[in-house]
Design a protein around this motif. Sequence first.
Motif, PDB file in Angstrom:
ATOM      1  N   GLY A  91     -20.083  41.954  16.386  1.00 49.97           N
ATOM      2  CA  GLY A  91     -18.975  41.525  17.246  1.00 49.97           C
ATOM      3  C   GLY A  91     -19.290  40.458  17.865  1.00 49.97           C
ATOM      4  N   HIS A  92     -18.421  40.303  18.835  1.00 49.78           N
ATOM      5  CA  HIS A  92     -18.742  39.073  19.807  1.00 49.78           C
ATOM      6  C   HIS A  92     -19.710  39.319  21.003  1.00 49.78           C
ATOM      7  N   HIS A  93     -19.681  40.763  21.244  1.00 46.01           N
ATOM      8  CA  HIS A  93     -20.821  41.126  22.271  1.00 46.01           C
ATOM      9  C   HIS A  93     -20.300  40.548  23.495  1.00 46.01           C
ATOM     10  N   CYS A  94     -18.960  40.490  23.778  1.00 46.88           N
ATOM     11  CA  CYS A  94     -18.357  39.985  25.113  1.00 46.88           C
ATOM     12  C   CYS A  94     -18.821  38.224  25.376  1.00 46.88           C
ATOM     13  N   THR A  95     -19.129  37.531  24.321  1.00 42.59           N
ATOM     14  CA  THR A  95     -19.657  36.441  24.440  1.00 42.59           C
ATOM     15  C   THR A  95     -18.852  35.630  23.120  1.00 42.59           C
ATOM     16  N   GLN A  96     -17.379  35.522  23.212  1.00 44.12           N
ATOM     17  CA  GLN A  96     -16.646  34.810  22.293  1.00 44.12           C
ATOM     18  C   GLN A  96     -17.073  33.271  22.305  1.00 44.12           C
ATOM     19  N   PRO A  97     -16.981  32.866  23.763  1.00 46.35           N
ATOM     20  CA  PRO A  97     -17.108  31.423  23.658  1.00 46.35           C
ATOM     21  C   PRO A  97     -18.748  30.826  23.179  1.00 46.35           C
ATOM     22  N   LEU A  98     -19.681  31.764  23.265  1.00 43.97           N
ATOM     23  CA  LEU A  98     -20.945  31.503  22.777  1.00 43.97           C
ATOM     24  C   LEU A  98     -20.835  31.501  21.234  1.00 43.97           C
ATOM     25  N   HIS A  99     -20.148  32.549  20.499  1.00 39.03           N
ATOM     26  CA  HIS A  99     -20.119  32.591  19.227  1.00 39.03           C
ATOM     27  C   HIS A  99     -19.573  31.341  18.497  1.00 39.03           C
ATOM     28  N   ARG A 100     -18.547  30.984  19.480  1.00 43.47           N
ATOM     29  CA  ARG A 100     -17.741  29.704  18.869  1.00 43.47           C
ATOM     30  C   ARG A 100     -18.605  28.588  18.933  1.00 43.47           C
ATOM     31  N   TYR A 101     -19.590  28.156  19.947  1.00 47.29           N
ATOM     32  CA  TYR A 101     -20.445  27.307  20.058  1.00 47.29           C
ATOM     33  C   TYR A 101     -21.563  27.410  18.930  1.00 47.29           C
ATOM     34  N   LEU A 102     -21.998  28.670  18.506  1.00 47.45           N
ATOM     35  CA  LEU A 102     -22.837  28.911  17.493  1.00 47.45           C
ATOM     36  C   LEU A 102     -22.310  28.768  16.183  1.00 47.45           C
ATOM     37  N   GLY A 103     -20.955  28.904  16.204  1.00 49.99           N
ATOM     38  CA  GLY A 103     -20.338  28.498  14.564  1.00 49.99           C
ATOM     39  C   GLY A 103     -20.287  30.040  13.810  1.00 49.99           C
ATOM     40  N   ALA A 104     -20.416  31.113  14.660  1.00 49.81           N
ATOM     41  CA  ALA A 104     -20.653  32.702  13.948  1.00 49.81           C
ATOM     42  C   ALA A 104     -19.362  33.117  14.334  1.00 49.81           C
ATOM     43  N   ALA A 105     -18.721  33.707  13.401  1.00 51.92           N
ATOM     44  CA  ALA A 105     -17.592  34.690  13.552  1.00 51.92           C
ATOM     45  C   ALA A 105     -17.850  36.004  14.320  1.00 51.92           C
ATOM     46  N   ALA A 106     -19.252  36.363  13.876  1.00 50.70           N
ATOM     47  CA  ALA A 106     -19.717  37.424  14.727  1.00 50.70           C
ATOM     48  C   ALA A 106     -21.069  37.708  14.332  1.00 50.70           C
ATOM     49  N   THR A 107     -21.763  38.493  15.262  1.00 56.48           N
ATOM     50  CA  THR A 107     -23.388  38.707  15.068  1.00 56.48           C
ATOM     51  C   THR A 107     -23.490  40.334  14.879  1.00 56.48           C
ATOM     52  N   ALA A 108     -24.536  40.538  14.220  1.00 62.28           N
ATOM     53  CA  ALA A 108     -24.963  42.028  14.149  1.00 62.28           C
ATOM     54  C   ALA A 108     -26.402  42.022  15.222  1.00 62.28           C
ATOM     55  N   ARG A 109     -26.344  43.057  16.157  1.00 60.30           N
ATOM     56  CA  ARG A 109     -27.488  43.324  16.953  1.00 60.30           C
ATOM     57  C   ARG A 109     -28.153  44.334  17.163  1.00 60.30           C
ATOM     58  N   ALA A 110     -29.469  44.292  16.806  1.00 55.10           N
ATOM     59  CA  ALA A 110     -30.269  45.459  16.835  1.00 55.10           C
ATOM     60  C   ALA A 110     -30.878  45.501  18.265  1.00 55.10           C
ATOM     61  N   SER A 111     -30.700  46.287  19.086  1.00 62.35           N
ATOM     62  CA  SER A 111     -31.295  46.388  20.286  1.00 62.35           C
ATOM     63  C   SER A 111     -32.452  47.610  20.604  1.00 62.35           C
ATOM     64  N   LEU A 112     -33.608  47.146  21.215  1.00 65.59           N
ATOM     65  CA  LEU A 112     -34.804  48.150  21.433  1.00 65.59           C
ATOM     66  C   LEU A 112     -34.601  48.643  22.942  1.00 65.59           C
ATOM     67  N   SER A 113     -35.111  49.888  23.089  1.00 72.00           N
ATOM     68  CA  SER A 113     -35.760  50.258  24.342  1.00 72.00           C
ATOM     69  C   SER A 113     -36.927  51.023  24.427  1.00 72.00           C
ATOM     70  N   PHE A 114     -37.333  51.371  25.519  1.00 73.42           N
ATOM     71  CA  PHE A 114     -38.583  52.107  25.589  1.00 73.42           C
ATOM     72  C   PHE A 114     -38.863  53.247  24.745  1.00 73.42           C
ATOM     73  N   TYR A 115     -37.659  54.253  24.443  1.00 74.83           N
ATOM     74  CA  TYR A 115     -37.707  55.393  23.500  1.00 74.83           C
ATOM     75  C   TYR A 115     -37.512  55.037  22.162  1.00 74.83           C
ATOM     76  N   ASN A 116     -37.565  53.858  21.742  1.00 71.65           N
ATOM     77  CA  ASN A 116     -37.792  53.332  20.146  1.00 71.65           C
ATOM     78  C   ASN A 116     -39.023  53.493  19.795  1.00 71.65           C
ATOM     79  N   THR A 117     -39.293  53.246  18.600  1.00 74.22           N
ATOM     80  CA  THR A 117     -40.674  53.318  18.013  1.00 74.22           C
ATOM     81  C   THR A 117     -40.731  52.400  16.816  1.00 74.22           C
ATOM     82  N   ARG A 118     -41.796  52.140  16.428  1.00 72.20           N
ATOM     83  CA  ARG A 118     -42.001  51.401  15.100  1.00 72.20           C
ATOM     84  C   ARG A 118     -41.594  51.948  13.987  1.00 72.20           C
ATOM     85  N   GLU A 119     -41.589  53.224  13.770  1.00 67.60           N
ATOM     86  CA  GLU A 119     -41.246  53.941  12.639  1.00 67.60           C
ATOM     87  C   GLU A 119     -39.603  53.914  12.650  1.00 67.60           C
TER      88      GLU A 119
END
Length: 276
Positions: free
Chosen positions: A227-255
Amino acid sequence: MLKYVELTSEETFDLEQFQKLLSEKTKLVSVVHVSNTLGCINPVEEICSLAHQHDAKVLIDACQSVPHMPVDVQQIDCDWLVASGHKMCATTGVGFLCGKLELLQEMPPFLGGGEMIAEVFLDYSTYADLPHKFEAGTPAIGEAIALGAAVDYLSAIGMDKIHAYEAELTAYLFQQLEKIPQIKIYGPQPDAKGEGRAALAAFTVAEVHANDLSTLLDQEGIAIRSGHHCTQPLHRYLGAAATARASLSFYNTREEIDVFIKALKETIDFFTGIFG
């Protein structure tokens, strides 16, 4: 009047343009420490220094930085810094505001209720001392206890260790994503060690809406945000209708990244078969 800072060619905070926007009329600068879409880490110390030269106050949104890296509020020298609890292993519905003492003393409360007053008269009230002035009504006691426990938990692990480990994961995530030709990643590139940006990747896939992508990945047990990730003006600036986002944290692994990449490739192949 609101003024906005644009991006550099590397899709990072344009510090040069920011300097040109500052003037004696500037009252408040509000900026994120880390972008939840681009992943760029903004130069908040320099931003504060430049703003203070014009007697402007600075509010830092640190929701994306506090859970992932060491943050020294005094070194940043911002006037206010805010963060949310649920991003740092606490419960939902709780966060914190850190501000310079003299500013908090000057600020009027924005909510009224029990415990935030000193004395009440028929035509006016006086306010309690900090922090009670800003705690109207029954406080979120359970949530505050959970936030304190989360802070202790992260501190025991060590924010330096968390940041270093997430940097390694970020480098690996980008290495794998960049092998997929249909993907466009937004924001600055990490260096070889994964430094220079946050542990996330917002991206688009040609001819595939981010919501459709995330829906199919969800069916494979892969949780990403779209979606917009609460950054609609930024997405308009980028020319993207929406983006997918993969987020990592300390509990994630390479696997887990490998599982995500495999499912992502299969999902892209599925849509390619439909549109191709």
